[in-house]
Design a protein around this motif. Sequence first.
Motif, PDB file in Angstrom:
ATOM      1  N   PHE A   7       0.814  -1.252   0.031  1.00  0.00           N
ATOM      2  CA  PHE A   7       0.114  -0.032  -0.026  1.00  0.00           C
ATOM      3  C   PHE A   7       0.725   1.256   0.100  1.00  0.00           C
ATOM      4  CE2 PHE A   7      -2.299   3.425   2.457  1.00  0.00           C
ATOM      5  CZ  PHE A   7      -3.340   3.525   1.523  1.00  0.00           C
ATOM      6  N   LEU A  48       2.573   1.897  -3.286  1.00  0.00           N
ATOM      7  CA  LEU A  48       1.623   2.218  -4.340  1.00  0.00           C
ATOM      8  C   LEU A  48       1.390   3.785  -3.987  1.00  0.00           C
ATOM      9  CD1 LEU A  48      -0.620  -0.753  -4.953  1.00  0.00           C
ATOM     10  CD2 LEU A  48       1.186   0.078  -6.538  1.00  0.00           C
ATOM     11  N   SER A 106      -6.716   6.859  -5.563  1.00  0.00           N
ATOM     12  CA  SER A 106      -5.597   6.142  -5.777  1.00  0.00           C
ATOM     13  C   SER A 106      -5.602   5.416  -4.377  1.00  0.00           C
ATOM     14  CB  SER A 106      -4.296   7.045  -6.010  1.00  0.00           C
ATOM     15  OG  SER A 106      -4.002   7.958  -4.841  1.00  0.00           O
ATOM     16  N   SER A 154      -4.912   1.383  -4.253  1.00  0.00           N
ATOM     17  CA  SER A 154      -3.794   0.901  -3.527  1.00  0.00           C
ATOM     18  C   SER A 154      -4.384  -0.160  -2.667  1.00  0.00           C
ATOM     19  CB  SER A 154      -3.120   1.900  -2.996  1.00  0.00           C
ATOM     20  OG  SER A 154      -2.523   2.830  -3.850  1.00  0.00           O
TER      21      SER A 154
END
Length: 355
Positions: A125, A128, A138, A142
């Motif tokens: 996580f 990303l 996003s 993620s």
Amino acid sequence: MHVPDGFINAPVSAVAGVVAAGAVAVSLRGARRELDERTAPLAGLVAAFIFAVQMLNFPVGAGTSGHLLGGALAAILVGPYTGVLCVSVVLLMQGILFADGGLTALGVNIGIMAVVTTVVAYVVFRGLVKVLPRTRRSVTGSAFAAALISVPAAAAAFTLVYAIGGTTDVPLGSVLTAMVGVHVLIGIGEAAITALTVGAVIAVRPDLVYGARGLTAPLKLRVNGELVDVPAADPAPAPAPVAARSTRTLLLAGLGTSLLLAGVVSFYASADPDGLEKVAADKGIDARSEDHAAADSPLADYGVEGLTDARLSGGLAGVIGVGVTVVAGTGIFRAVRKRRADDSPTPASVPENAA
């Protein structure tokens, strides 16, 4: 993926218990930095929500089902250290009250389902969100990817533990292939649940989501060919009573959802064996499985002893489980938060000549 008693031999189970205890101890210290007066109750709710959703086995094909592990969800909502504690609380309640997951295998389960899933998910996580645009979308994407990867990682971790301390002689290559294969499918369900839940909380209270802190990137202007940050105007803070009511509303809504899922929706969960149970039966891993030490618990197998109505028995057991988990979890996290406050330096302890 609850490992029952008898799958892993006593020496390896004992070592796993020591490792799990160490991981919990480290997480207790780390959680002091993650928890505050708002997120401590949220962490208790996250544990209860994970307990509730784990009752909802979903079919993944070929007579197999899966359920949420919860490590990714907990890590993103309340932080990785607190996330380990959330899943550990759930596993402890399930093992003691509901005879789900062996008591001698508790260390193995905490290591696989709490530590591995949380650490792997949070590493993915954070990697990303650092490279993707800093947006809500996003963060949600993620979270999806992190949850998806964390489940087969836990399956691989189980295979490694079984290779070291398994009680039956089975081809480990075929076990690894079967475990990872079925748990990739389960991971898709885990990812969807995690992304939907994280997205829902971000939509109403992004400030409470640990993984969404600093979500908004500063505006930039081009001045003399260079990009410079635009000074942000200080937003007027919400009045304390309004913020408190908003947090309380979120917590009540989350608790109500958890009770509904465990008390009503769980009746419609898939009855097929989960990924580990299916692989264990197919590969002979369960040849030396043992009866659970808490098999005589009045809540064993998620039913209330003495109630003949299956819907009522299972629903009441689920409600009790959510209630016990939220009380235990909130108590633990408030104590951790209080310990942090007690450890903080007071003005009187700061030297007068301190800068």
